[in-house]
Design a protein around this motif. Sequence first.
Motif, short mmCIF file in Angstrom:
data_model
loop_
_atom_site.label_atom_id
_atom_site.label_comp_id
_atom_site.label_asym_id
_atom_site.label_seq_id
_atom_site.Cartn_x
_atom_site.Cartn_y
_atom_site.Cartn_z
N ASP A 31 0.84 -1.20 0.00
CA ASP A 31 0.00 0.00 0.00
C ASP A 31 0.88 1.25 0.00
N SER A 32 0.55 2.17 -0.88
CA SER A 32 1.32 3.42 -0.94
C SER A 32 0.98 4.34 0.23
N ASP A 33 -0.25 4.22 0.75
CA ASP A 33 -0.70 5.05 1.87
C ASP A 33 -1.56 4.17 2.78
N PRO A 34 -0.93 3.48 3.75
CA PRO A 34 -1.67 2.54 4.59
C PRO A 34 -2.85 3.16 5.34
N ARG A 35 -2.69 4.40 5.81
CA ARG A 35 -3.78 5.05 6.53
C ARG A 35 -4.98 5.27 5.60
N GLN A 36 -4.69 5.72 4.39
CA GLN A 36 -5.76 5.96 3.42
C GLN A 36 -6.40 4.65 3.00
N SER A 37 -5.61 3.60 2.83
CA SER A 37 -6.18 2.32 2.39
C SER A 37 -7.16 1.78 3.44
N ALA A 38 -6.84 1.95 4.73
CA ALA A 38 -7.76 1.52 5.79
C ALA A 38 -9.04 2.34 5.76
N LYS A 39 -8.92 3.64 5.56
CA LYS A 39 -10.08 4.51 5.45
C LYS A 39 -10.95 4.12 4.25
N THR A 40 -10.28 3.84 3.13
CA THR A 40 -11.00 3.43 1.92
C THR A 40 -11.76 2.14 2.15
N ARG A 41 -11.13 1.17 2.82
CA ARG A 41 -11.81 -0.09 3.09
C ARG A 41 -13.08 0.12 3.91
N ARG A 42 -12.99 0.92 4.96
CA ARG A 42 -14.17 1.15 5.78
C ARG A 42 -15.29 1.80 4.96
N GLU A 43 -14.96 2.81 4.18
CA GLU A 43 -15.98 3.50 3.39
C GLU A 43 -16.58 2.58 2.32
N LEU A 44 -15.72 1.81 1.64
CA LEU A 44 -16.19 0.94 0.56
C LEU A 44 -17.06 -0.18 1.11
N PHE A 45 -16.61 -0.84 2.16
CA PHE A 45 -17.37 -1.96 2.71
C PHE A 45 -18.66 -1.48 3.36
N SER A 46 -18.63 -0.30 3.96
CA SER A 46 -19.86 0.26 4.55
C SER A 46 -20.92 0.48 3.47
N ARG A 47 -20.48 0.91 2.32
CA ARG A 47 -21.42 1.21 1.22
C ARG A 47 -22.15 -0.04 0.76
N PHE A 48 -21.45 -1.19 0.74
CA PHE A 48 -22.04 -2.38 0.14
C PHE A 48 -22.41 -3.47 1.15
N ALA A 49 -22.14 -3.22 2.43
CA ALA A 49 -22.46 -4.23 3.45
C ALA A 49 -23.96 -4.44 3.58
N ASP A 50 -24.34 -5.68 3.85
CA ASP A 50 -25.73 -6.05 4.09
C ASP A 50 -26.63 -5.73 2.90
N THR A 51 -26.05 -5.78 1.70
CA THR A 51 -26.82 -5.66 0.47
C THR A 51 -26.58 -6.92 -0.35
N PRO A 52 -27.39 -7.15 -1.39
CA PRO A 52 -27.17 -8.35 -2.23
C PRO A 52 -26.00 -8.20 -3.20
N THR A 53 -25.23 -7.11 -3.09
CA THR A 53 -24.16 -6.85 -4.04
C THR A 53 -23.13 -7.98 -4.07
N LEU A 54 -22.88 -8.50 -5.26
CA LEU A 54 -21.82 -9.49 -5.48
C LEU A 54 -20.48 -8.78 -5.40
N VAL A 55 -19.56 -9.27 -4.58
CA VAL A 55 -18.26 -8.63 -4.41
C VAL A 55 -17.17 -9.63 -4.78
N ILE A 56 -16.25 -9.19 -5.64
CA ILE A 56 -15.11 -10.03 -6.06
C ILE A 56 -13.84 -9.20 -5.88
N GLY A 57 -12.85 -9.79 -5.25
CA GLY A 57 -11.59 -9.09 -5.02
C GLY A 57 -10.58 -9.33 -6.12
N GLY A 58 -9.50 -8.58 -6.06
CA GLY A 58 -8.43 -8.77 -7.02
C GLY A 58 -7.64 -10.05 -6.78
N HIS A 59 -7.78 -10.63 -5.56
CA HIS A 59 -7.04 -11.85 -5.23
C HIS A 59 -7.90 -12.86 -4.47
#
Length: 282
Positions: free
Chosen positions: A235-263
């Motif tokens: 990660d180029s910016d570990p603090r930002q990556s953690a913030k991004t994860r919280r915001e991204l997962f919050s947006r799609f949590a508890d929805t029927p959204t299909l999620v696929i990761g890069g790995h």
Amino acid sequence: MQWTVGRVKITQIVETETVGSTRFILPLATNEEIQKLPWLIPHFATAEGRLKMSIHSLVVETTSRRIIVDTGLGNDKQGRNVPTWNNRSDPFLEKLTAAGFPPDSIDTVLCTHLHVDHVGWNTKLVGGKWVPTFANARYVFGRTEYEYWRDHSDAPDRRAVFADSVQPIADAGKADLVASDERLADEITLIPTPGHSPGHMSVHIRSGGEEALLAGDAAHHPCQMVHLDWSSTADSDPRQSAKTRRELFSRFADTPTLVIGGHFSAGHIRRDGDAFRFVALG
């Protein structure tokens, strides 16, 4: 592996899979810590707490487009900082063709970011020269991401990756630099998800009342859904990556959204206390 989201079809083509040997990328994900998360087993970890990860591409078919998202490690590449990533001779293109996607049928290549394991098959070696693998495709790079690596590929390994897998695309006039929130098609919009890299983007698919998120490397493994602060060593910016994860997962949590990761493969995000967990499909 294949999934349908409304009128859009997503197919996963795996280049390579690993079990364990992932501490170099997620040092806090020890066997003992992973065993505390039984929901990871068996899809994302072994009973011994070893992580399961893959390097793969995702082919996204809409009614009018055939897009390959991220292109793995590639063959014949050199100067990589992981020894087994050098001088590979993987039958990835044969696997892609066997799945019904010969390279010439791809009209768009989309790289969520420009790290070594996401751009390798952008090019292939022909007569000692790197040429675009997908001859009929436009290559979509985030402008922020492209300009950063163009100007900051100072380390030898980063310089090698840009020189053999990104610059030849620009030289061939096939690169389209886009905003991190670009709408690529009626069903496909990019989401800015910086932190892993300066211009990292995820892919939001919406079709027929259904949704999917191709998260790229916003998280390398579902264990980062409960441990949001477990940032990757890449990660180029570990603090930002953690913030991004919280915001991204919050947006799609508890929805029927299909999620696929890069790995990692497909599932759904569920809230779990102050963090999240991942429920695998299948």
